[in-house]
Scaffold this active site. Structure first.
Site, PDB file in Angstrom:
ATOM      1  N   LYS A 274     -10.229  -7.280  -2.330  1.00  0.00           N
ATOM      2  CA  LYS A 274     -10.099  -7.138  -0.876  1.00  0.00           C
ATOM      3  C   LYS A 274     -11.324  -7.745  -0.182  1.00  0.00           C
ATOM      4  O   LYS A 274     -12.400  -7.803  -0.767  1.00  0.00           O
ATOM      5  CB  LYS A 274     -10.036  -5.649  -0.517  1.00  0.00           C
ATOM      6  N   ARG A 348       1.855   1.181  -6.520  1.00  0.00           N
ATOM      7  CA  ARG A 348       3.223   1.249  -7.048  1.00  0.00           C
ATOM      8  C   ARG A 348       3.236   1.228  -8.572  1.00  0.00           C
ATOM      9  O   ARG A 348       4.128   1.794  -9.200  1.00  0.00           O
ATOM     10  CB  ARG A 348       4.055   0.101  -6.445  1.00  0.00           C
TER      11      ARG A 348
END
Ligand code: BES
Ligand code: MN
Ligand code: ZN
Length: 498
Positions: A274, A348
């Site tokens: 990020k 996920r």
């Protein structure tokens, strides 16, 4: 912490105390007697101010006479449609206003105008729990606060004609408020203090309340074939954990309800790293798990008559020589393979194994997962609602109802085969992201759905609501909201405690 008590008469009379009253749209002061000598002054002030009792409006009056230093007037809005949750929020607003004064004691005058449909004991209990929730503060790392920087408010007395009954009604609400504070603490802790092992240790503390807690190690997860979860934690020095919490408050042998949480104790993005701006916020990427843990605590503390299991997948997502790479293929416990296109779509992957394990072992009658899963849900819904994705209208509607009751609001988002196709993959059974950014929150939900095996299921994407940088929930100060504990506790109570 602030203590909350219930009494039939006002205790605050000194200059170091404040009094709060609650007024509907008609502007009438409901309890003249409780205000005593302040009554004529407050009447005069209200007649000369623009304050008109609208919901959420607060007026803080400085008392020029002897007696309490301030009178806080909180608007309730339309009285006929007043709800218990709105009263909780009103109590919270009174508390926030009192914090801004130098009062050490706050009296909440709980008498409501006659038009209100809420009984006296419920009203008093809800005002008290709202104050309790709003009084939360995370200041354990502030070592240089001067006495004058610290809140001086010590105690709240709810003044009510039904003090005994109110005290009884308050007990389960206080249990929930304590659990919300516990969740906020976990979410607020920095990632050098709170990592999978230490978060698992926090879960262990629930055993004191009668919750059975098991902590699975990496070795155990490897044996179970949890390659998706383990791949995420592979670049971290910290060992990944899976924690299973069970509360048996219902009938013996009755199928449980399951709550599953994403617990990424820090999300750097991994090799798909990020940008550094704002990355510190990724310490709260375990908020889904904190809500599950807090809800288990609330259910146990109020002895919920239901069987509930909580499963949280705890990992740290780091870039490292051993980290998983974009393009790696991992095998999940379900046997399905996944091409990891983007290592930042890690939540996920963690949930894939946690959800599969949960339904495989417990065969739950319903399963709800919570996760700070996608930035895209913030783009869709802002910080006002969490996204609700579900394969079952009954579960979705019952969650929507509890969301409305508790004002922890949801919005149902679409799912379907046209979205499911978007995560098909050339070299594995699926890939962990769609092409481009289209429908990013829904493709994440479709991914999760491939691991729930037809169990009635809902996924709550809480990336927009778990943390507030500006006050948007009146029940919480800035920072961790503890979002979802009240919602899930209500959902279990309404649907599974019969
Ligand atoms: N933890 C983030 C999502 C998030 C974003 C939570 C902002 C709270 C605030 C999640 O793991 C993530 O990185 N999601 C990616 C998915 C993308 C790579 C498909 C995102 O939303 O950008
Ligand atoms: Mn991520
Ligand atoms: Zn994440």
């Amino acid at each position: 912490m602030i203590s909350v008590s219930f009494a039939a008469t006002r205790t605050a009379s000194k200059k170091t105390s404040a009094v709060a009253i609650f007024v509907g749209e008609d502007g009438a002061i409901p309890n003249k007697a409780a205000l005593g000598s302040l009554h004529s002054y407050v009447t005069h002030a209200l007649a000369n101010d623009a304050f008109n009792g609208k919901k959420g409006d607060v007026l803080t009056l400085v008392n020029p006479q002897s007696g309490p230093s301030h009178v806080v007037v909180v608007g309730l809005g339309a009285l006929k449609s007043l709800t218990a949750t709105q009263l909780e929020e009103a109590g919270a607003r009174a508390l926030a206003a009192a914090l801004a004064t130098r009062a050490t004691q706050l009296d909440l005058i709980a008498t409501l105008p006659k038009a209100s449909p809420i009984d006296a004991a419920t009203a008093a209990a809800r005002l008290g729990s709202g104050a309790h929730l709003r009084a939360y503060r995370f200041d354990k790392y502030r070592t240089k606060d001067k006495a004058s920087d610290k809140p001086v408010l010590k105690s709240v007395t709810v003044v009510t004609s039904a003090a005994d009954k109110a005290k009884k009604a308050y007990a389960p609400l206080a249990a929930i408020a304590d659990a919300v504070a516990f969740t906020r603490n976990l979410v607020s802790e920095p990632a050098n203090i709170l990592y999978p092992e230490t978060l698992a240790a926090e879960c262990k503390k629930l055993s004191k309340l009668g919750v059975t807690v098991e902590v699975l190690s990496e070795t155990q997860m490897k044996k179970l074939g949890m390659g998706a979860l383990l791949g995420v934690g592979q670049g971290s020095r910290r060992e990944s954990k899976l924690v299973v919490m069970q509360w048996h408050g219902g009938k013996k042998g009755a199928k449980p309800v399951a709550l599953v949480g994403k617990g990424v104790t820090f999300d750097t993005g991994g090799i798909s790293i990020k940008p550094s701006g704002g990355m510190e916020e990724m310490k709260w990427d375990m908020a889904g798990s904190a809500t599950v843990i807090g809800t288990m605590r609330a259910l146990a503390a109020r002895k919920a008559k239901a069987n509930v299991v909580g499963v949280v997948g705890l990992v740290e997502n780091m870039p490292d020589g051993n980290a998983q790479r974009p393009g790696d293929v991992v095998k999940s416990m379900s046997g399905q393979t996944i091409e990891v296109i983007n290592t930042d779509a890690e939540g996920r992957l963690v949930l894939a194994d946690a959800l599969w394990y949960c339904q495989d072992r417990f065969k739950p009658q319903a399963m709800v997962n919570l996760a700070t899963l996608t930035g895209a849900i913030l783009v869709c819904l802002g910080s006002h609602r969490a996204g609700l994705f579900s394969n079952n209208d009954g579960v979705a509607n019952s969650l929507m109802a509890s969301a409305d009751t508790t004002n922890e609001r949801l919005w149902r988002m679409p799912m379907g085969p046209e979205y499911d196709k978007m995560i098909n993959c050339d070299i594995a059974d699926m890939q962990n992201v769609g092409e481009g950014r289209e429908a990013g929150s829904t493709t994440a939900a479709q991914f999760l759905q491939r691991f729930v095996n037809d169990v009635p299921w809902a996924h709550l994407d809480i990336a927009g609501v778990a943390w507030q940088n500006k006050p948007s929930s009146p029940l919480a100060p800035k920072g961790a909201v503890g979002w979802g504990v009240r919602l899930l506790s209500d959902w279990v109570e309404t649907n599974y405690e019969k």
